[in-house]
Design a protein around this motif. Structure first.
Motif, short mmCIF file in Angstrom:
data_model
loop_
_atom_site.label_atom_id
_atom_site.label_comp_id
_atom_site.label_asym_id
_atom_site.label_seq_id
_atom_site.Cartn_x
_atom_site.Cartn_y
_atom_site.Cartn_z
N VAL A 22 0.86 -0.77 0.27
CA VAL A 22 0.14 0.02 -0.11
C VAL A 22 0.97 1.46 -0.30
O VAL A 22 1.74 1.57 1.18
CB VAL A 22 -1.12 -0.38 0.84
N LYS A 23 0.71 2.48 -1.35
CA LYS A 23 1.91 3.50 -0.83
C LYS A 23 0.81 4.72 -0.89
O LYS A 23 -0.44 5.03 -2.05
CB LYS A 23 2.40 3.85 -2.19
N GLU A 24 0.91 5.34 0.03
CA GLU A 24 -0.22 6.60 0.43
C GLU A 24 0.81 7.48 1.18
O GLU A 24 1.77 7.36 1.56
CB GLU A 24 -1.20 6.42 1.16
N GLY A 25 0.56 8.67 0.01
CA GLY A 25 1.21 9.91 1.35
C GLY A 25 3.34 9.96 1.05
O GLY A 25 3.12 10.37 2.22
N GLY A 26 2.88 8.65 0.48
CA GLY A 26 4.84 8.97 0.00
C GLY A 26 5.36 8.12 0.91
O GLY A 26 6.64 7.82 1.62
N ARG A 27 4.54 7.16 1.74
CA ARG A 27 4.81 6.54 2.32
C ARG A 27 4.50 4.58 2.17
O ARG A 27 3.79 4.97 1.20
CB ARG A 27 3.91 6.48 4.00
N ALA A 28 5.22 3.52 2.27
CA ALA A 28 4.82 2.52 1.27
C ALA A 28 4.68 1.63 2.86
O ALA A 28 5.67 1.66 4.10
CB ALA A 28 6.04 1.63 1.27
N LEU A 29 3.64 1.19 2.79
CA LEU A 29 3.25 -0.03 3.83
C LEU A 29 3.02 -1.86 3.54
O LEU A 29 2.55 -1.88 2.13
CB LEU A 29 1.76 0.16 4.36
N GLU A 30 3.88 -2.54 3.76
CA GLU A 30 3.37 -3.56 3.33
C GLU A 30 3.04 -4.69 4.35
O GLU A 30 2.52 -4.64 5.26
CB GLU A 30 4.70 -4.79 3.54
N ALA A 31 1.69 -4.98 3.49
CA ALA A 31 0.43 -5.43 4.67
C ALA A 31 0.26 -7.22 4.48
O ALA A 31 0.29 -7.48 3.46
CB ALA A 31 -1.03 -4.38 4.02
N HIS A 32 0.31 -7.92 5.43
CA HIS A 32 -0.80 -9.23 5.66
C HIS A 32 -1.81 -9.35 6.00
O HIS A 32 -2.09 -9.18 7.23
CB HIS A 32 0.64 -9.29 6.33
N LEU A 33 -2.24 -10.34 4.78
CA LEU A 33 -4.05 -10.04 5.38
C LEU A 33 -4.15 -11.61 5.40
O LEU A 33 -4.45 -12.43 4.36
CB LEU A 33 -4.95 -9.74 4.71
N SER A 34 -5.07 -11.75 6.11
CA SER A 34 -6.07 -13.14 6.30
C SER A 34 -6.84 -13.06 6.40
O SER A 34 -7.69 -12.50 7.59
CB SER A 34 -5.05 -13.53 6.81
N PRO A 35 -7.93 -14.15 6.81
CA PRO A 35 -9.21 -14.14 6.75
C PRO A 35 -9.77 -14.66 8.09
O PRO A 35 -9.02 -15.17 9.15
CB PRO A 35 -9.88 -15.32 6.06
N MET A 36 -10.23 -14.19 9.25
CA MET A 36 -10.69 -14.48 10.21
C MET A 36 -12.47 -15.60 10.67
O MET A 36 -12.92 -15.14 9.22
CB MET A 36 -11.64 -13.04 11.19
N ARG A 37 -12.21 -16.61 10.72
CA ARG A 37 -13.04 -17.55 10.94
C ARG A 37 -13.62 -17.90 12.80
O ARG A 37 -13.20 -17.03 13.53
CB ARG A 37 -12.58 -18.91 10.29
N GLY A 38 -15.11 -18.15 12.57
CA GLY A 38 -15.74 -18.31 13.78
C GLY A 38 -15.59 -19.25 14.52
O GLY A 38 -14.89 -20.49 13.65
N PRO A 39 -16.39 -20.45 15.18
CA PRO A 39 -16.11 -21.22 16.12
C PRO A 39 -16.38 -22.34 15.06
O PRO A 39 -16.24 -23.60 14.79
CB PRO A 39 -17.09 -20.72 17.12
N ASP A 40 -18.22 -22.12 13.65
CA ASP A 40 -18.25 -23.18 13.36
C ASP A 40 -17.47 -23.11 11.60
O ASP A 40 -17.02 -23.89 11.17
CB ASP A 40 -19.15 -22.81 12.64
N GLY A 41 -15.87 -22.16 11.84
CA GLY A 41 -15.17 -22.06 10.49
C GLY A 41 -15.77 -21.11 9.86
O GLY A 41 -15.37 -21.40 8.49
#
Length: 828
Positions: free
Chosen positions: A396-415
């Motif tokens: 993600v690049k915004e305002g002259g800065r760069a962010l490395e974003a690690h995304l993953s899903p969130m699951r409930g008790p039933d999956g």
């Protein structure tokens, strides 16, 4: 004294008696008729049976192109006669008979003897069947003549005045019966239609009632006093009461939740709100959260509140749990050196904390990821993949800065996936170093591509020059012979118009060839005084085809005279229009305007603003451009189009043409707000008149000059020989330099002019003229060529300074050039 009336014959009384019987019986038929067709059939049968007519038929006037008369019923001795009649009520031969006359005039038409000329088309067939006279009677109705009753008698002289009057009354009665039957039929159709509509309304009412009763949402109708008028099964289940109990209750009878806004439903009844969330206590004491949506209807019998209620207890509990989790995370992230955010299953940010996220702004929670990062962006796509169950890493690049974003899903008790989380790390310095390396590699690749593209364009230019030479030779012959035909054919001859069309097409082809040479940079611009608005109008039709039907082309043109090359001017307009079209893929409006301006606006490039200008403006309502793209707009090979969709030379060519003409260009644009190109060209001085065709020089009464034509193209050579000989010149012809030298050495008389092509196999035009000069030093030289002028200049013109005749030329230009060359020095 009056002359005595002629005695009445028994035949007269018999016919009148039969007609009276028909009239009386007709009334009974009309009363008993069950349908229009049965009435027509019974009337025709009555005419034969009671009236004694051998044949009777009824036809209706059709409003078709032929004004035909369509038979509807007949009786009696037909024997195929009715299919032969084919009468009309138009003005033709078949409309001149009694049937057509009756319909047109609305009065009875009688042929008392079939020998009448008006009955000629049907005479022989009628005589063969024993018909001797015919009477036709109009059927009036609906303000016009509906049709005709035609009766045929076996006796000549039938249908006297009394009989005509009786049968006309019968026709009126029949028309009345027809009108009554048709009115009754229309009434029955309306009744059937009303019954069908009523049935449909009843069926829809049942469908709506079934839908409401089976809906999972509660439904109720309440009057202004708060009394329940209607409830469905879901509302009964939600409240815990039976339907019969609720219909005996009011809203205030329902149990309330202490300390809660129990008056919400009453507010809805009062019409002060239309949506609310309330806590509702069931009959068994259990509390549920209910979302109410209501509409107030003002009916004739009083106001009604229609309300839908949905149980949102689980949703409210989930929201409370989420708020609790968010509070815990906020406390954790207050000291964390990274950014952490999360979304719900719908992609709405529920958490956005940490110093690393400050560049994205404040108050991110509650906004969707597409709203924060933009629809279709890599970051938004990464969130979409994470919500689909994938683990994703993105930048993600915004305002002259760069962010490395690690995304993953969130699951409930039933999956099941309940959202997605993201941990962001700042990697600005690493990305800057990588970007610098990529820019270096990209610049190297771009230079290589530009070099290859330049080589391709050079090859195209060489090919264009060669093709133009051969094509100009063809056009020279085509245009020349077309002009000869125009001059030889008399005015008014259609062949002269055809020849003129050929000549005009050839002229357009010559202009196209010249534009090809201009594009390949092998032709110097031909400056002329032009009206900018006229030049744009001349190509407006082509531009409309070019932009397509989904783009509206508007023109605002005022006179503005400039010195320019017409081909370059048209190329400049086409390039700008094509760019505007590509900026409006979903359609839009394109505006072309031209005018003279006294005070030119300041532009980004060009001469001083003291010069008076002609202004050309091209505006579109397309996607516009960013400031970064605008900064590189006129650079060669710069393009924003996909690979293979553009060369990046269109606007660079426009910029070059404007600079060459001493003008300036500017662009106003913004993303999503369209683009406007403004071009300023110096106005032509008022003292420079428009070029007018120079009149042909008067030819001497007797031409004795000899011309040696040296041309390798046989068609051009034949044309030149014919034109010059008709002018009176003596013509020698040679297909190349060797044959030209042979003629110079062997011809006994003088040679006054050598007309030679510049580029030929073997010896060039320059070689030929120099060799002939040694043998015939007095001979003058006139060069001609279909090559570009830079090729011709390198061959001969720069050194010899001889006159030059470019191909394609017309017979008039050829003769004028020859006369000018041989004119005495003191003759203008």
């Amino acid at each position: 004294m009056h002359a005595p009336l002629p005695p009445l014959s028994k035949d007269y009384f018999a016919r009148v008696h039969r007609a009276l019987r028909m009239v009386r019986a007709c009334g009974r038929l009309i009363v008993r008729a069950a349908s229009e067709q049965s009435l027509l059939d019974d009337l025709c049968a009555l005419a034969v049976r009671e009236g004694g007519y051998p044949f009777a038929w009824i036809g209706f006037a059709a409003d078709d192109e032929n004004r035909s008369v369509e038979p509807a019923s007949h009786a009696g001795r037909d024997d195929g006669y009715l299919s032969f009649v084919r009468a009309t009520w138009g003005a033709g031969l078949r409309g001149a008979g009694p049937v057509g006359a009756c319909i047109r005039t609305g009065a009875p038409a009688v042929v008392r003897d079939i020998e009448d000329p008006a009955f000629a088309p049907w005479r022989d067939e009628a005589a063969r069947r024993g018909y001797a006279s015919v009477g036709c009677f109009p059927l009036q109705g609906e303000g016009r003549v509906l049709g005709v009753l035609a009766l045929y008698s076996a006796a000549a002289g039938a249908f006297d005045d009394d009989e005509v009057e009786l049968v006309a009354d019968l026709a009126d009665d029949l028309a009345f019966g027809l009108r009554a039957l048709r009115a009754d039929a229309r009434r029955r159709e309306l009744e059937a239609s009303l019954e069908q509509q009523l049935s449909q309304l009843q069926r829809r009412e049942e469908e709506y009632r079934t839908i409401l009763q089976t809906s999972i949402d509660g439904f109720t109708v309440v009057d202004t006093s708060g009394r329940f008028l209607e409830v469905n099964d879901a509302f009964c289940s939600m409240s815990g009461y039976a339907r019969e109990e609720l219909l005996e209750m009011q809203v205030g009878d329902l149990p309330t939740v202490p300390g809660d806004h129990s008056g919400h439903l009453i507010d809805l009844v009062d019409g002060t709100s239309n949506r609310a969330r309330i806590r509702h206590r069931r009959r068994d004491g259990r509390c549920v959260d209910v979302e109410v949506s209501a509409s107030f209807l003002d009916l004739h019998g009083g106001g009604r509140l229609v309300a839908f209620l949905r149980d949102v207890t689980e949703e409210a509990r989930a929201e409370a749990e989420l708020r609790t989790a968010q509070a815990r995370l906020y406390r954790v992230l207050e000291s964390a050196p990274v950014g952490l955010c999360a979304t719900d299953a719908a992609g709405v940010l529920t958490l956005a904390e940490g110093r690393a996220l400050a560049v994205l702004g404040s108050d991110l929670a509650g906004r969707s990821v597409t709203e924060v990062f933009g629809e279709g962006t890599p970051c938004a796509d990464a969130w979409r993949h994470a919500l689909a169950g994938e683990t994703v890493t993105t930048l993600v690049k915004e305002g002259g800065r760069a962010l490395e974003a690690h995304l993953s899903p969130m699951r409930g008790p039933d999956g099941a996936i309940t959202g997605a989380s993201c941990v962001a790390l700042e990697v600005t310095e690493r990305e800057e170093a990588a970007a610098a390396l990529r820019r270096t590699e990209e610049q190297s690749r771009l230079y290589q591509q530009q070099f290859l593209q330049a080589q391709k364009l050079e090859a195209v230019g060489r090919l264009a020059g060669g093709v133009a030479h051969d094509f100009n030779n063809l056009l020279c012959a085509i245009n020349g012979y077309a002009d000869l035909l125009v001059n030889e054919l008399p005015v008014g001859d259609l062949r002269r118009e055809d020849a003129a069309e050929i000549a005009r097409a050839g002229q357009r082809a010559a202009a196209l060839t010249r534009q090809l040479l201009l594009f390949s940079r092998r032709e110097r611009p031909l400056l002329e005084t032009l009206d900018l608005s006229e030049a744009i109008s001349a190509v407006s039709q082509m531009l409309r085809r070019l932009i397509g039907e989904d783009v509206l082309l508007l023109t605002e043109l005022a006179p503005a005279t400039v010195r320019a090359d017409r081909g370059q001017l048209e190329q400049m307009v086409v390039n700008l229009v094509v760019n505007a079209r590509d900026a409006m893929p979903d359609g839009g409006t394109l505006t072309l305007s031209a005018s003279a301006v006294a005070d030119a606006p300041t532009c980004a490039s060009g001469p001083s603003p003291e010069t008076r200008f002609a202004m050309l403006r091209v505006s579109d309502t397309g996607c516009g451009m960013s400031e970064d793209i605008r900064a590189h707009l006129f650079e060669p090979f710069f393009t924003t189009k996909e690979r293979g969709k553009g060369t990046g030379l269109g606007l660079a060519t426009v910029y070059g043409i404007v600079q060459q003409l001493g003008g300036r260009i500017d662009v106003e644009t913004a993303v999503g707000q369209g683009t406007t190109f403004t071009i300023l060209l110096p106005l032509a001085p008022a003292t420079i008149p428009r070029e007018a065709p120079r009149p042909a020089r008067a030819s001497p009464a007797h031409v004795t000059s000899t011309v040696l034509v040296v041309e390798d193209d046989e068609a051009v050579r034949r044309l030149v020989k014919r034109v010059l000989r008709e002018r009176g010149y003596q013509v020698l012809e040679a297909c190349d330099g060797i044959e030209a030298m042979r003629l110079c050495e062997s011809h006994p008389a003088s040679i006054d002019v050598v007309l030679t092509d510049v580029v030929m196999p073997g010896m060039t035009g320059g070689d030929v003229s120099r060799a002939i000069a040694r043998v015939r030093p007095a001979a003058k030289v006139l060069y001609m060529s279909g090559h570009a002028e830079d090729v011709v200049a390198r061959q001969v013109l720069a050194a010899a300074r001889a006159p030059f005749l470019p191909k394609p030329f017309t017979p008039e230009l050829l003769v004028r050039a020859m006369d000018d060359l041989l004119a005495p020095p003191d003759q203008p």
